[in-house]
Design a protein around this motif. Structure first.
Motif, PDB file in Angstrom:
ATOM      1  N   PHE A   1      17.747 -10.107  -5.006  1.00 38.37           N
ATOM      2  CA  PHE A   1      16.894 -11.054  -4.294  1.00 38.37           C
ATOM      3  C   PHE A   1      17.640 -12.327  -3.922  1.00 38.37           C
ATOM      4  CE2 PHE A   1      14.142 -14.779  -4.212  1.00 38.37           C
ATOM      5  CZ  PHE A   1      13.333 -14.447  -3.143  1.00 38.37           C
ATOM      6  N   ASP A   2      18.382 -12.903  -4.865  1.00 33.53           N
ATOM      7  CA  ASP A   2      19.087 -14.159  -4.585  1.00 33.53           C
ATOM      8  C   ASP A   2      20.042 -14.007  -3.410  1.00 33.53           C
ATOM      9  OD1 ASP A   2      17.764 -15.521  -6.576  1.00 33.53           O
ATOM     10  OD2 ASP A   2      19.347 -15.231  -8.058  1.00 33.53           O
ATOM     11  N   GLU A   3      20.778 -12.905  -3.385  1.00 30.24           N
ATOM     12  CA  GLU A   3      21.718 -12.678  -2.289  1.00 30.24           C
ATOM     13  C   GLU A   3      20.982 -12.530  -0.963  1.00 30.24           C
ATOM     14  OE1 GLU A   3      24.084  -9.283  -3.297  1.00 30.24           O
ATOM     15  OE2 GLU A   3      24.459 -10.058  -5.313  1.00 30.24           O
ATOM     16  N   ARG A   4      19.915 -11.751  -0.963  1.00 27.52           N
ATOM     17  CA  ARG A   4      19.147 -11.530   0.265  1.00 27.52           C
ATOM     18  C   ARG A   4      18.484 -12.819   0.727  1.00 27.52           C
ATOM     19  NH1 ARG A   4      16.531  -5.890   0.575  1.00 27.52           N
ATOM     20  NH2 ARG A   4      14.816  -7.156   1.316  1.00 27.52           N
TER      21      ARG A   4
ATOM     22  N   ARG B   1       7.461  -8.062  -7.750  1.00 28.75           N
ATOM     23  CA  ARG B   1       8.530  -7.068  -7.897  1.00 28.75           C
ATOM     24  C   ARG B   1       9.707  -7.381  -6.966  1.00 28.75           C
ATOM     25  NH1 ARG B   1       7.476  -0.666  -8.257  1.00 28.75           N
ATOM     26  NH2 ARG B   1       9.219  -0.307  -9.629  1.00 28.75           N
ATOM     27  N   THR B   2       9.389  -7.842  -5.761  1.00 26.30           N
ATOM     28  CA  THR B   2      10.442  -8.210  -4.810  1.00 26.30           C
ATOM     29  C   THR B   2      11.236  -9.401  -5.329  1.00 26.30           C
ATOM     30  OG1 THR B   2       9.118  -7.384  -2.966  1.00 26.30           O
ATOM     31  CG2 THR B   2      10.887  -8.913  -2.431  1.00 26.30           C
ATOM     32  N   LEU B   3      10.554 -10.375  -5.910  1.00 23.04           N
ATOM     33  CA  LEU B   3      11.228 -11.574  -6.404  1.00 23.04           C
ATOM     34  C   LEU B   3      12.141 -11.296  -7.588  1.00 23.04           C
ATOM     35  CD1 LEU B   3       8.331 -14.160  -6.174  1.00 23.04           C
ATOM     36  CD2 LEU B   3      10.379 -14.054  -4.731  1.00 23.04           C
TER      37      LEU B   3
ATOM     38  N   ALA C   1       0.831  -1.213   0.000  1.00 22.76           N
ATOM     39  CA  ALA C   1       0.000   0.000   0.000  1.00 22.76           C
ATOM     40  C   ALA C   1       0.859   1.253   0.000  1.00 22.76           C
ATOM     41  CB  ALA C   1      -0.928  -0.009   1.214  1.00 22.76           C
ATOM     42  N   LYS C   2       1.987   1.220   0.711  1.00 22.42           N
ATOM     43  CA  LYS C   2       2.877   2.386   0.726  1.00 22.42           C
ATOM     44  C   LYS C   2       3.391   2.706  -0.669  1.00 22.42           C
ATOM     45  CE  LYS C   2       6.079   1.500   3.718  1.00 22.42           C
ATOM     46  NZ  LYS C   2       7.126   1.492   4.757  1.00 22.42           N
ATOM     47  N   ARG C   3       3.449   1.697  -1.515  1.00 26.46           N
ATOM     48  CA  ARG C   3       3.947   1.880  -2.886  1.00 26.46           C
ATOM     49  C   ARG C   3       2.820   1.944  -3.911  1.00 26.46           C
ATOM     50  NH1 ARG C   3       7.072  -0.512   0.479  1.00 26.46           N
ATOM     51  NH2 ARG C   3       9.334  -0.382   0.384  1.00 26.46           N
ATOM     52  N   GLY C   4       1.571   1.909  -3.420  1.00 26.84           N
ATOM     53  CA  GLY C   4       0.428   1.961  -4.327  1.00 26.84           C
ATOM     54  C   GLY C   4       0.302   0.729  -5.183  1.00 26.84           C
ATOM     55  N   MET C   5       0.656  -0.425  -4.636  1.00 28.73           N
ATOM     56  CA  MET C   5       0.661  -1.667  -5.403  1.00 28.73           C
ATOM     57  C   MET C   5      -0.251  -2.698  -4.744  1.00 28.73           C
ATOM     58  SD  MET C   5       4.801  -1.947  -5.758  1.00 28.73           S
ATOM     59  CE  MET C   5       4.839  -3.233  -6.979  1.00 28.73           C
ATOM     60  N   SER C   6      -0.640  -3.707  -5.509  1.00 29.16           N
ATOM     61  CA  SER C   6      -1.327  -4.854  -4.924  1.00 29.16           C
ATOM     62  C   SER C   6      -0.276  -5.745  -4.259  1.00 29.16           C
ATOM     63  CB  SER C   6      -2.062  -5.650  -6.011  1.00 29.16           C
ATOM     64  OG  SER C   6      -1.127  -6.301  -6.863  1.00 29.16           O
ATOM     65  N   VAL C   7      -0.728  -6.610  -3.372  1.00 25.12           N
ATOM     66  CA  VAL C   7       0.201  -7.537  -2.706  1.00 25.12           C
ATOM     67  C   VAL C   7       0.882  -8.415  -3.751  1.00 25.12           C
ATOM     68  CG1 VAL C   7       0.361  -9.496  -1.120  1.00 25.12           C
ATOM     69  CG2 VAL C   7      -1.052  -7.532  -0.527  1.00 25.12           C
ATOM     70  N   GLN C   8       0.119  -8.878  -4.733  1.00 30.39           N
ATOM     71  CA  GLN C   8       0.687  -9.750  -5.764  1.00 30.39           C
ATOM     72  C   GLN C   8       1.795  -9.026  -6.528  1.00 30.39           C
ATOM     73  OE1 GLN C   8      -2.524  -9.211  -5.202  1.00 30.39           O
ATOM     74  NE2 GLN C   8      -3.566 -11.165  -5.010  1.00 30.39           N
ATOM     75  N   ASP C   9       1.530  -7.788  -6.940  1.00 28.23           N
ATOM     76  CA  ASP C   9       2.548  -7.029  -7.670  1.00 28.23           C
ATOM     77  C   ASP C   9       3.777  -6.765  -6.803  1.00 28.23           C
ATOM     78  OD1 ASP C   9       1.022  -6.968  -9.954  1.00 28.23           O
ATOM     79  OD2 ASP C   9       0.220  -4.955  -9.583  1.00 28.23           O
TER      80      ASP C   9
END
Length: 60
Positions: free
Chosen positions: A42-45, A35-37, A23-31
């Motif tokens: 991501f692989d390193e984290r 985006r995080t993946l 919500a802070k980014r104006g996105m749906s949870v799925q998006d």
């Protein structure tokens, strides 16, 4: 390449956190999750989180 469906079961507290971050980014949870993946780091984290979890549980 086609598309595939990924289904996840997560607890309510984590879902609430994801909703808040999205919500802070104006996105749906799925998006937000997708985006995080696809982030470059991501692989390193993810590997760092797995290593930390293994250490916590004494697996390494």
């Amino acid at each position: 390449m086609g598309t595939h469906v990924l289904s996840m079961r997560i607890d309510g507290e984590l879902l609430d956190r994801l909703r808040h971050h999205a919500a802070k980014r104006g996105m749906s949870v799925q998006d937000y999750v997708v985006r995080t993946l696809i982030r470059d780091d991501f692989d390193e984290r993810f590997n760092a989180a797995v290593d930390e979890t293994d250490r916590f549980y004494g697996l390494t």
